[in-house]
Enzyme design. Sequence first.
Site, short mmCIF file in Angstrom:
data_model
loop_
_atom_site.label_atom_id
_atom_site.label_comp_id
_atom_site.label_asym_id
_atom_site.label_seq_id
_atom_site.Cartn_x
_atom_site.Cartn_y
_atom_site.Cartn_z
N SER A 14 32.83 42.48 153.97
CA SER A 14 34.14 41.84 153.92
C SER A 14 34.99 42.27 155.12
CB SER A 14 34.80 42.16 152.57
OG SER A 14 35.90 41.32 152.33
N ASP A 42 30.60 32.20 148.76
CA ASP A 42 31.55 33.31 148.83
C ASP A 42 32.98 32.81 148.74
OD1 ASP A 42 33.12 35.61 149.67
OD2 ASP A 42 31.27 36.43 150.51
N HIS A 63 30.92 37.34 146.18
CA HIS A 63 31.42 37.92 147.43
C HIS A 63 30.37 38.89 147.96
CE1 HIS A 63 34.17 39.11 150.47
NE2 HIS A 63 34.54 40.26 149.93
#
Length: 509
Positions: free
Chosen positions: A221, A448, A478
């Site tokens: 991320s 995602d 995610h």
Amino acid sequence: MLLAAGCSDGGDQAADPVTPSGSATGLSALTSQKLAWAPCPPPSAAEGGGPAPSPLPGGATWECSFLQVPLDWAEPEGETIELALIRAKARDSARRIGSLVFNFGGPGGSGVTALPGFATDYESLRSRYDLVSFDPRGVGRSDPVECATDKELDAYYALDFTPDDTAEERTLSDAQKRYARGCERDAGAALPHVGTENAARDMDLMRQVLGDAKLHYFGISYGTELGGVYAHMFPKNVGRAVFDAVVDPDAGVEDGALGQARGFQLALDNFAQDCVDRGDACALPGSSVSEIEAGITDLLAQLDKKPIPGIGDRKLTQTQATNGIAQALYSKEFWPYLEQGLDAADGGDGALLLSLSDAMNGRSQDGSYSNIQAANAAINCVDFKERYTLGQAKERLGQFREASPVFGDFMGWSLASCSQWPVPGLWEHPDVSAPGAAPILVVGNTGDPATPYEGARSMVNALGKGVGVEVTYEGEGHGAYNGGSKCVKKTVDDYLLAGKVPASGTVCK
């Protein structure tokens, strides 16, 4: 994150049994410092609290230490701050490659807390790496940014972050101003220095102190953005690196928020389709995706007018319900909780959705908050220079509503999150071009919600020819490495453990 959230109370670091390694001053002293590894204490309040990390498979224990870094990298011989580190040594010391440094994202997430929590997922990598993570500056145990009491945060998160009239706009603006001033009072001179470029410099110092010629890195991320900035600043120091759940480096504040609105909407569409496919087994009313989502928007509209009972004396508001829905979309494993939470809220019980919102905001069951959202705001606001007023955010609501009927308003109004911030931002978007760097695996997930799939291709292109290696995971949630795909895991492990670079464009399911 949907909200530019508040700040939390932290623990007393002086009480922790892990101590810094000395009062090193000057860059040469910093690079030659010795880390005093010791058994890990329980996480501080700012890290989220809880017990000390449990032993690893085979009985190996976690070790913690502090790394001293300059407060201001422009003055490396000046004041220093401490970064909290954690590690688990490699199982096969004879075949050890080096340290593998993790950043789990946020920005604002505590790596010292996250790595033990996910350790079993990375046990294969511990065969040849010391697994290492850290709390970046401003985060967790590393001089955390904290701005309000827990009670004040409860009130802050209950506010309406999608104002319907000038009075609500004024209330939100005043609250954001108080929040920003609280952060400034707490962090003081450190506030301008919590950004990503300084975190990248910290990682290169960490690499040297850990004794590694190259930085082997696993970024997830926001960790992909940090990794990209590191690769741009130190291309020759990049070892084997993986970026998973990729932030689009070409996106500024507005494009990034629009991308997230579309990403969360896509994830919600997929959740609703799964519900339709299960027919009567699904608790939510509606026989199509549009009907199920209409029920969700109706629920949110009702909560905007009248919150419902939640947990104790805390009620579930529209903002918290939307936050809870978003939290549940981070992983397909959370979909059953989302279904249960929506069904319960429709019946007047907001406890489950409020619990999901609390998880997003870093609130523990005892009412204490970690500083994840405070650090998130501090890092984002010092990184990005755009400063949208509430009025400018309001002007853009149309395109956000078009991107997502459920999340559009929240993502649109969030453009003004840094409007009251006392420190100027640095860039419109980060530069991650890294000519000459070693190959970096860039893994994008088609479903995602938080880092839409398109960001992976943008990262590959921005890193430059011969650097970014694109890998696609056709899945939900995610991130990809922990998504259950044997193909993704093997592809990443083969690279990190054996240096085997896959063909760019590899697709896993």
